[in-house]
Design a protein around this motif. Structure first.
Motif, PDB file in Angstrom:
ATOM      1  N   LYS A 216      32.959  24.017  67.790  1.00 43.43           N
ATOM      2  CA  LYS A 216      32.962  23.319  66.497  1.00 43.43           C
ATOM      3  C   LYS A 216      32.771  24.294  65.332  1.00 43.43           C
ATOM      4  CE  LYS A 216      31.724  18.703  67.935  1.00 43.43           C
ATOM      5  NZ  LYS A 216      31.402  18.971  69.382  1.00 43.43           N
ATOM      6  N   ASN A 217      33.559  24.031  64.296  1.00 41.19           N
ATOM      7  CA  ASN A 217      33.444  24.794  63.036  1.00 41.19           C
ATOM      8  C   ASN A 217      33.613  26.303  63.205  1.00 41.19           C
ATOM      9  OD1 ASN A 217      32.789  22.309  61.761  1.00 41.19           O
ATOM     10  ND2 ASN A 217      30.666  22.566  62.445  1.00 41.19           N
ATOM     11  N   ALA A 218      34.460  26.680  64.148  1.00 44.82           N
ATOM     12  CA  ALA A 218      34.655  28.126  64.334  1.00 44.82           C
ATOM     13  C   ALA A 218      35.500  28.667  63.188  1.00 44.82           C
ATOM     14  CB  ALA A 218      35.322  28.390  65.672  1.00 44.82           C
ATOM     15  N   ARG A 219      34.985  29.678  62.491  1.00 42.73           N
ATOM     16  CA  ARG A 219      35.690  30.302  61.364  1.00 42.73           C
ATOM     17  C   ARG A 219      36.049  31.750  61.678  1.00 42.73           C
ATOM     18  NH1 ARG A 219      37.857  27.742  57.446  1.00 42.73           N
ATOM     19  NH2 ARG A 219      37.486  29.564  56.087  1.00 42.73           N
ATOM     20  N   ARG A 220      35.190  32.386  62.410  1.00 38.42           N
ATOM     21  CA  ARG A 220      35.399  33.800  62.720  1.00 38.42           C
ATOM     22  C   ARG A 220      35.102  34.008  64.217  1.00 38.42           C
ATOM     23  NH1 ARG A 220      33.102  38.937  59.217  1.00 38.42           N
ATOM     24  NH2 ARG A 220      34.358  37.944  57.597  1.00 38.42           N
ATOM     25  N   ALA A 221      35.964  34.766  64.881  1.00 32.09           N
ATOM     26  CA  ALA A 221      35.830  34.912  66.337  1.00 32.09           C
ATOM     27  C   ALA A 221      36.139  36.347  66.761  1.00 32.09           C
ATOM     28  CB  ALA A 221      36.770  33.943  67.042  1.00 32.09           C
ATOM     29  N   LEU A 222      35.592  36.710  67.920  1.00 30.64           N
ATOM     30  CA  LEU A 222      35.712  38.107  68.390  1.00 30.64           C
ATOM     31  C   LEU A 222      36.230  38.137  69.824  1.00 30.64           C
ATOM     32  CD1 LEU A 222      33.137  40.968  68.001  1.00 30.64           C
ATOM     33  CD2 LEU A 222      33.921  40.329  70.297  1.00 30.64           C
ATOM     34  N   ALA A 223      37.183  39.047  70.080  1.00 26.57           N
ATOM     35  CA  ALA A 223      37.704  39.262  71.430  1.00 26.57           C
ATOM     36  C   ALA A 223      37.406  40.683  71.861  1.00 26.57           C
ATOM     37  CB  ALA A 223      39.209  39.018  71.461  1.00 26.57           C
ATOM     38  N   GLN A 224      36.873  40.819  73.079  1.00 22.74           N
ATOM     39  CA  GLN A 224      36.563  42.156  73.622  1.00 22.74           C
ATOM     40  C   GLN A 224      37.282  42.338  74.941  1.00 22.74           C
ATOM     41  OE1 GLN A 224      34.166  42.596  76.505  1.00 22.74           O
ATOM     42  NE2 GLN A 224      34.890  44.722  76.579  1.00 22.74           N
ATOM     43  N   ASN A 225      38.094  43.366  74.997  1.00 27.16           N
ATOM     44  CA  ASN A 225      38.926  43.671  76.159  1.00 27.16           C
ATOM     45  C   ASN A 225      38.474  45.025  76.703  1.00 27.16           C
ATOM     46  OD1 ASN A 225      42.602  43.969  76.493  1.00 27.16           O
ATOM     47  ND2 ASN A 225      41.068  43.299  77.948  1.00 27.16           N
TER      48      ASN A 225
END
Lengths: 348, 129, 385
Positions: C360-369
């Motif tokens: 809910k209310n996700a505005r900023r997200a991070l992906a780590q590979n």
């Protein structure tokens, strides 16, 4: 003067008991134990072979000698189980020790006599002044066909001897040899297991040649059994070396220090050399030692050594032989043993 | 062809030869052309000690194809005395008895066989000290 | 540097896709991404793939895939950073658009892993480690992460149950993802009772062998409205770092320095640290990897990652939702595709298209590979456009 300036033995940690083998084949374990004086034998781990055991034994020898490996001028490995049919074991050994590139190297094969033959040639080159130091190794991961009498004894180990002219631990006083063409035991090209001629391997083979070499060397040296602190003979089982010792006038006491086969099995090219290491581990300055090897085909080499004052100073510099044999053992069941020895293979 | 790739590593595999930086003393195993610590380019050949301790370990049950006959086998990160670390199998032991911090030493062993007819590949493995 | 937007994504269900070739799965997802964006041409294509050579005997993927897509003669590059090849493809595409070199870039990841048997797949994956000083000795990837798990257990007291909680959470999330390879839920008991792979890691601690691809369309943010009807998601941070290839050479055996360094660079570019992140996809190739990753990303303190899953902190409704897609664990891990799929999941999260697994209310997200055992890592930060 020429002699042993460093020695070492390597015995794998795995064992299998005679009962475990006998149980698998429905054989009578007590008769093997009584008749051949065999209790158990060493088994090489799947990642061990003549080369790896030779390296460990030789490293111990170099450590006791305290020399720079680069000065070893000859490297001979005697075995009937060289991992390659073509490509020397000795090159790997020399490389692992740091003895390359100026070292004469070749692999020896003479059934169970290949190790002592390597020692003789190494000694000879040093005595002749052709090389400063020379290494002779006897090592085997011998195979016995499943259920065959040899399966109860065929085991694994290595004994290594560095020869030199200075800082000698055991002087070579005399040598002799005794050899005829006698087809008592063999393995043809591409065959996995050796075959043998049953009871023909005894009197006309082992006993004739061992006694021949022993009597020859005693005569050359003008010595008798009582002149020796220890004697070690090729030991395909526990019984033969005791019997041959008795026939030569040696007491059980003189023979038992180097008699490892009851719990080690027959290490083939390593047998009398490893027995000799067990004697050198405990010998005192001045002690004389008779060593007689035997290899099917057939022949025996004999050596008389005399321990020097230096020997006690190096005995503890590397692992001794008896503790390797008696301590830190892992017992295998027959299935694991069969897997370790490549008698059965995993699918896929 | 595996021969050349194997042969090139023999000094490290058989004798554990490493490169000690003449500038900062950092020991690189295997040897490098440039020191990762001080960027020095001069090295002295040294042999690593054969004793060390286990920093962490695992027991492999599902192997890569060349090791299919060996499972289960233990493999560890070992810190040799002096600080150089290696990855090495730990053999001649019951893997369930291994512990972090346990003392081990290296032995010369066969690491791989290239098929039934290819070369035999040797090197170091650890055993309990 | 131009601002860069993601305007189209494409993914199909992952799994053992026996009837499909590497080219098939690539083209399917590429077409889906182009359709999603509403574009009928691309200026360039980047594909991340770890080891098509060992898995299907095919190299030269740029040409192979441009040809298969009917896109030749566009420039097409294959990039590789082991299991981080997908993340590297995203970063390479990002740089190509940001630099002004190309406007519409198709970024994909692909791996076809089931054409070899398990032992050969284990070998192929192992080539991401030091071939002569790790693999030569028989180490596998589960083995490398198992050593991290053992070291972490020793240092921080991680329990077998806490480790299993990571798998339980990710399968719970994956059960809500229609594209997941293994959408079944699992229990702690099932994880702990599953077959041993590399002690202490069991099969349910491990991501699976998967066939799959993932694709996305990148373009300059200021052209996004013109190019696509989709609301754009911005790439506001991209970080990439390397570390020693051999696990044994890392100074701290319980810390992923490359992840921390890559994150530091991404946070700096994005202008905000871990506290600004609403949803996270991390490289949980093994349960322990998620714990180590969230610590290196600064989402939890060192040693506190241990209880993050078991306490609910990283659940979809938790304070820091981690792997709402189900992660590599449940969604599958076609190695070269994973890094792209992580960014796709976050794009959908930021677009609000994730249904039952929506954060809910996700505005900023991070992906780590992650590449290998931590020899490389790539971190991206996305924001609603």
């Amino acid at each position: 003067m020429v002699g042993v300036i460093g020695y070492g033995a390597y015995i794998p940690r795995y064992r299998i008991r005679v009962e475990e083998i006998a149980k698998t084949w429905g054989a009578d374990a007590p008769s093997y134990k009584r008749g051949l004086l065999l209790k158990e034998k060493s088994v090489p781990a799947p990642d061990q072979d003549t080369i790896t055991m030779s390296v460990e034994a030789s490293r111990y020898a170099v450590r006791r000698a305290g020399i720079d490996s680069a000065r070893i001028g000859a490297v001979y490995v005697g075995s009937e189980s060289h991992p390659y049919a073509v490509k020397p074991s000795g090159t790997v050994l020399a490389e692992a020790l740091g003895a390359t590139p100026q070292a004469h190297t070749a692999d020896f094969e003479f059934a169970c006599k290949a190790g002592s033959e390597g020692m003789f040639v190494a000694m000879g080159l040093v005595q002749a002044g052709l090389v400063e130091y020379a290494l002779g190794v006897g090592a085997d991961t011998s195979q016995g066909a499943p259920g065959d009498a040899l399966e109860y004894s065929a085991s694994a180990g290595a004994g290594a001897f560095l020869f030199g002219r200075e800082k000698i631990l055991a002087e070579v006083e005399e040598t002799d040899t005794f050899m005829t063409d006698t087809p008592d035991f063999w393995r043809r090209e591409h065959q996995f297991y050796p075959e043998h001629a049953g009871r023909f391997t005894g009197e006309p083979a082992y006993f004739k040649h061992t006694l021949g070499a022993a009597k020859g060397i005693l005569k050359k040296a003008g010595a008798t059994a009582k002149d020796f602190a220890f004697a070690v003979f090729h030991q395909p089982n526990g019984k033969f070396p005791l019997k041959v010792g008795e026939m030569l006038g040696f007491t059980k006491q003189q023979v038992e220090t180097g008699l490892l086969s009851p719990t080690l099995g027959n290490t083939y090219s390593g047998a009398s050399p490893i027995g000799l290491t067990a004697i050198l581990d405990v010998a005192k300055p001045g002690d004389r030692i008779l060593m007689v090897s035997y290899g099917s085909g057939a022949g025996s080499d004999a050596f008389i050594f005399r321990a020097t004052d230096l020997l006690p100073k190096v005995q503890n510099l590397a692992p001794k032989t008896r503790p390797q044999l008696d301590d830190n053992k892992f017992y295998l069941d027959y299935g694991t043993y069969a897997k370790f020895r490549g008698k059965i293979r995993k699918a896929g | 062809m595996f021969s050349s790739r194997y042969w090139r590593e023999i000094p490290q595999r058989y004798r554990m030869e490493a490169a000690k930086c003449s500038g900062c003393g950092h020991v690189s195993f295997p040897p490098r052309l440039i020191c990762p610590k001080c960027k020095g380019r001069k090295f002295e050949k040294v042999r690593l000690p054969d004793q060390g301790k286990i920093l962490t370990y695992t027991v492999i049950h599902v192997p890569a194809t060349p090791f299919k006959d060996e499972v289960p086998f233990a493999i560890a990160v070992v810190e040799l005395d002096g600080g150089v670390r290696i990855t090495s199998q730990v053999v001649d032991c019951d893997p369930s008895t291994l512990t972090i911090g346990q003392r081990v030493r290296t032995e010369f062993r066969k690491l791989q066989e290239i098929g039934d007819a290819g070369i035999l590949c040797y090197g170091y493995k650890c055993v309990p000290a | 540097m131009r601002e860069v937007a993601i305007v189209g994504v494409g993914m199909t269900r992952w799994g053992e896709l026996w009837e499909k070739s590497l080219r098939d799965i690539y083209v399917e997802t590429a077409l889906l991404a182009m359709e999603d964006a509403g574009v009928d041409r691309i200026d360039s294509m980047i594909v991340g793939c770890m080891s098509s050579g060992l898995f299907v005997g095919q190299e030269h993927l740029g040409s192979v895939l441009a040809d298969s897509l009917g896109a030749a003669p566009v420039p097409a590059s294959r990039v590789e950073s082991a299991c981080a090849s997908g993340g590297l493809a995203v970063r390479t595409g990002f740089m190509e658009v940001a630099s002004g070199m190309s406007d519409i870039v198709l970024v994909s990841g692909v791996e076809k892993m089931t054409d070899v048997d398990g032992g050969d797949a284990t070998y192929a994956l192992g080539t991401a480690a030091d071939q002569e000083y790790e693999c030569y000795h028989g180490i596998t990837f589960p083995g490398l992460y198992a050593m991290m798990a053992r070291a972490y257990m020793h240092q921080y007291g991680l329990t077998r149950e806490e480790l299993a909680a990571v798998a339980v959470k990710n399968h719970e999330n994956g059960s809500k993802n229609p594209l997941a390879q293994f959408p079944m839920k699992v229990t702690i008991e099932q994880v702990i009772g599953s077959v041993m792979v590399a002690d202490p890691l069991r099969i349910l601690d491990c991501s699976p062998i998967t066939d799959g691809a993932a694709a996305m369309i990148l373009c300059p943010l200021d052209q996004a409205k013109k190019i696509s009807k989709n609301s754009p998601v911005k790439i506001i941070g991209s970080g990439h770092a390397t570390d020693s290839i051999a696990y044994h050479s890392r100074e701290d055996l319980t810390y992923l320095e490359a992840v921390a360094k890559a994150a530091e660079r991404a946070y700096k570019m994005a202008g905000g640290g871990p506290e600004t992140i609403d949803a996270v996809e991390v490289h949980d190739c093994f349960t322990i990897a998620e714990i180590l990753a969230i610590e290196a990303l600064g989402l939890v303190e060192r040693g506190k990652g241990r209880t993050a899953a078991s306490s609910g902190l990283t659940a979809i409704g938790g304070k820091i939702p981690v792997n709402p897609s189900g992660g590599l664990k449940s969604k599958g891990h076609p190695v070269g595709a994973t890094g792209v799929a992580q960014v796709i999941e976050l794009t959908k999260q930021l677009r609000g298209e994730c249904g039952d697994r929506q954060v809910k209310n996700a505005r900023r997200a991070l992906a780590q590979n992650m590449g290998g055992s931590g020899g490389s890592s790539i971190v991206h930060i996305l924001e609603v456009g």
